[in-house]
Structures are given as structure tokens and as C-alpha cells.
Design a protein around this motif. Structure first.
Motif, PDB file in Angstrom:
ATOM      1  N   LYS A   7     -12.628 -47.329 -17.064  1.00 27.41           N
ATOM      2  CA  LYS A   7     -11.312 -46.714 -17.207  1.00 27.41           C
ATOM      3  C   LYS A   7     -11.420 -45.347 -17.883  1.00 27.41           C
ATOM      4  O   LYS A   7     -10.743 -44.394 -17.495  1.00 27.41           O
ATOM      5  N   ARG A   8     -12.284 -45.256 -18.903  1.00 27.18           N
ATOM      6  CA  ARG A   8     -12.458 -43.977 -19.591  1.00 27.18           C
ATOM      7  C   ARG A   8     -13.041 -42.934 -18.636  1.00 27.18           C
ATOM      8  O   ARG A   8     -12.642 -41.771 -18.636  1.00 27.18           O
ATOM      9  N   LEU A  10     -12.636 -42.896 -15.408  1.00 27.79           N
ATOM     10  CA  LEU A  10     -11.569 -42.555 -14.477  1.00 27.79           C
ATOM     11  C   LEU A  10     -10.594 -41.567 -15.095  1.00 27.79           C
ATOM     12  O   LEU A  10     -10.138 -40.615 -14.452  1.00 27.79           O
ATOM     13  N   ASP A  11     -10.258 -41.769 -16.379  1.00 28.49           N
ATOM     14  CA  ASP A  11      -9.348 -40.855 -17.077  1.00 28.49           C
ATOM     15  C   ASP A  11      -9.959 -39.466 -17.194  1.00 28.49           C
ATOM     16  O   ASP A  11      -9.259 -38.449 -17.101  1.00 28.49           O
ATOM     17  N   ARG A  12     -11.266 -39.398 -17.403  1.00 28.76           N
ATOM     18  CA  ARG A  12     -11.924 -38.096 -17.516  1.00 28.76           C
ATOM     19  C   ARG A  12     -11.910 -37.354 -16.179  1.00 28.76           C
ATOM     20  O   ARG A  12     -11.808 -36.137 -16.124  1.00 28.76           O
ATOM     21  N   THR A  13     -12.002 -38.108 -15.108  1.00 32.46           N
ATOM     22  CA  THR A  13     -11.999 -37.488 -13.780  1.00 32.46           C
ATOM     23  C   THR A  13     -10.657 -36.845 -13.488  1.00 32.46           C
ATOM     24  O   THR A  13     -10.566 -35.730 -12.963  1.00 32.46           O
ATOM     25  N   GLY A  14      -9.552 -37.549 -13.833  1.00 31.32           N
ATOM     26  CA  GLY A  14      -8.196 -37.014 -13.666  1.00 31.32           C
ATOM     27  C   GLY A  14      -7.926 -36.575 -12.245  1.00 31.32           C
ATOM     28  O   GLY A  14      -8.177 -37.303 -11.288  1.00 31.32           O
TER      29      GLY A  14
END
Length: 326
Positions: A7-8, A10-14
Motif C-alpha cells: 500500500k505504501r 502504491l501511495d508513492r506511485t500516485g
């Protein structure tokens, strides 16, 4: 912990998250033969909308029309240096059908009524947008739809952000006319009258209008037809003041042997030009049209004769034209 780590990441990819598609093909050909295979596929979440920008220069008496396309896509694939074609077609899930059953009559029985089958149309996309085809602005009219091929290449991120492209731009000389229909409203409006030579036909178009560089408004415009005369509205003319006053009429009867009832209506229209230059004004009104042989309608003696009658084929619609000095 592994799920949280994913999840982290994925959030960094944005917004940089990208989807990839893979096609696996098995092709069998006789020995010594070769060919070219083109693979195409449909994608959701890509759209374009059409808009018109209109700039009126009242000093030069010209209007500039810019037909623009606003593009957006959130397909998950970044479009980098692609060739792009915009299609004006509107795909439907229902392509149409006409079914008319036979009608039979018999004594004491009710015949079957003809039926026109027209199922509700479900559009493949929002009505405000049109189909976008990613293929390789040249405009092609297929006879039914318009297709715009954009020059060069285009890049568009898959984040839903909008990008605007000018499809066509033309300038035309215009005649400025201020028009008002005081029996409806005493607000007068500026129109630019022109002939659209060489400009594409556009229907159901949303326009953003500017007058002498200032925003005049945004609304639907009349349909634009290539080579046809057009009356293009550009907002209120606050320097033209109009009053519409009903005056007392002389109702009663006339005739010696056969009395006829008479109803008289009198209206006084006053127009004042507060502009710093002469202004052509057209004032619209109407008079009732009789649909019965016993009812006669005639203009009052001394009334100002209209310049135009039965305008655009509408019975009883009249107008007066005059250029008013400052």
C-alpha cells in the motif's frame, strides 16, 4: 506487513501508476510467406468535448471563431508522442429498428395499432463527450460524421487532466446590429451578422464569447452552417435604452347597417442610442393574425410601417430597422 508495504508503494506511485496490456498471439503461416499484423483495442475513460471561442472586434468589425477540443484520459496508460484522431460519431448500444405490424379490422374486435419501435438509446459515453479514437488538424467529413486528425504528435497523461487543442480558426467581416423585442424584454443585444464561408458546420455548440477582449458570456449558440448567413449574439448592449408603453385605444363599434365590434391596441416604442457612434438597431414586434373570416386585423392609420414582415416565414412577425445617431 507485506500488504502495508504494498500500500505504501502504491501511495508513492500516485498519479504515475500505469497499466500495461499484453497480447499473446499464435500465428501459423505457410513457409516463405510474410505479412503485417495490426493490433487494435478499445479503451474506456478517454473523452473529448467540443467548444467554440468567439472574439468580436467591434472597431474592426470582425469576428474570430476558434473551434477547440478539450481532451482528457484516465485509461491507466500514458499517451506519449502518439498520433491522434478525434471522431465526431456518438456510438450507441442501439442502432435502430423500425417494426410496423399489420393492422386488421373486423366487426366487434379491436384491431392492432401500428407501433413504431424505438427503444431508449443508451450512449456509450456521457452526452457531453464524444468518442475518442487513438490512431495515428486535418478535418474529414464522412457524410455522417466529422473526423479530425491532429498534426504531429500528442502526449497526454493518464491522470484525467484536461488539455485543449485548436481544431480550426477563421475570421470573418461582420455587420453589427443591436436587436430588441420590447414586447418580451426591453434589453437589447449585440449581434454580429456574417456569412460563414469556409467554416465547418457545427451544431449544438457551446460558445465562450468575448467582445473587444472582455468576457461577454457563455451559452449555447445557434447552429452554424457552412456558407450560410449567421446572426451571432454577443451579449447585452447597455447603451441602447428601450421603452415599451401601452397607450389607450379606442374600442367600440362601427358601421351603419351592420355593427362591427372594434378592439384597438396602441403601443409606443422609444429607442435611444447612448453609444458614442452610430448604431444600427432592429426592433421586433408582432401583430395578431386572424384565423377566422369574421375577424379582420389591420394596422392603425399613422403607425410607422415596418421594414420587414412575416420574418423567417412567421406570420405577423415584423421589425423596424434604423441606424441611430449618438
Amino acid at each position: 506487513h507485506e500488504l502495508a508495504a504494498l500500500k505504501r508503494e502504491l501511495d508513492r506511485t500516485g498519479k504515475n501508476l500505469k497499466d500495461y496490456k499484453q497480447a499473446i498471439l499464435t500465428v501459423s503461416t505457410p513457409n516463405g510467406q510474410s505479412g503485417t499484423l495490426t493490433l487494435g483495442y478499445f479503451m474506456d475513460d478517454a473523452s473529448w468535448s467540443s467548444e467554440l471561442e468567439a472574439d468580436l472586434d467591434t472597431g474592426a468589425q470582425t469576428v474570430t471563431l476558434k473551434h477547440k477540443a478539450t481532451l482528457a484520459q484516465s485509461t491507466g496508460e500514458s499517451w506519449d508522442n502518439i498520433t491522434l484522431t478525434l471522431s465526431g460519431s456518438r456510438p450507441n448500444y442501439y442502432l435502430g429498428n423500425i417494426h410496423i405490424p399489420s393492422e386488421f379490422l373486423s366487426v366487434g374486435e379491436k384491431g392492432e395499432r401500428p407501433v413504431y419501435m424505438a427503444a431508449p438509446v443508451a450512449r456509450a459515453s456521457n452526452d457531453a463527450y464524444e468518442e475518442m479514437i487513438v490512431t495515428s488538424a486535418k478535418r474529414v467529413n464522412t457524410g455522417y460524421d466529422h473526423v479530425f486528425t491532429l498534426p504531429g504528435t500528442t502526449s497526454l497523461e493518464s491522470d484525467g487532466s484536461e488539455d485543449s487543442i485548436i481544431l480550426a480558426e477563421s475570421s470573418f467581416p461582420v455587420d453589427l446590429v443591436t436587436r430588441v423585442a420590447p414586447f418580451q424584454t426591453t434589453t437589447a443585444y449585440v449581434f454580429a451578422d456574417t456569412t460563414l464561408e469556409g467554416f465547418e458546420s457545427l451544431r449544438d455548440i457551446q460558445v465562450t464569447a468575448r467582445r473587444d477582449g472582455l468576457f461577454a458570456g457563455s451559452s449555447r449558440w445557434p447552429n452554424l452552417e457552412t456558407g450560410a448567413d449567421a446572426e451571432l449574439p454577443f451579449g447585452e448592449d447597455k447603451n441602447i435604452t428601450v421603452t415599451y408603453t401601452e397607450q389607450a385605444g379606442e374600442d367600440g363599434s362601427k358601421g351603419f347597417i351592420k355593427k362591427d365590434n372594434v378592439e384597438e391596441r396602441r403601443y409606443l416604442i422609444t429607442v435611444k442610442n447612448n453609444n458614442s457612434r452610430p448604431t444600427k438597431v432592429e426592433v421586433f414586434d408582432r401583430y395578431p393574425v386572424s384565423t377566422h373570416e369574421d375577424i379582420e386585423v389591420e394596422p392603425l392609420k399613422g403607425a410607422t410601417k415596418p421594414t420587414n414582415k412575416d420574418i423567417k416565414g412567421k406570420a405577423g412577425v415584423i421589425s423596424w430597422e434604423k441606424t441611430l445617431k449618438p
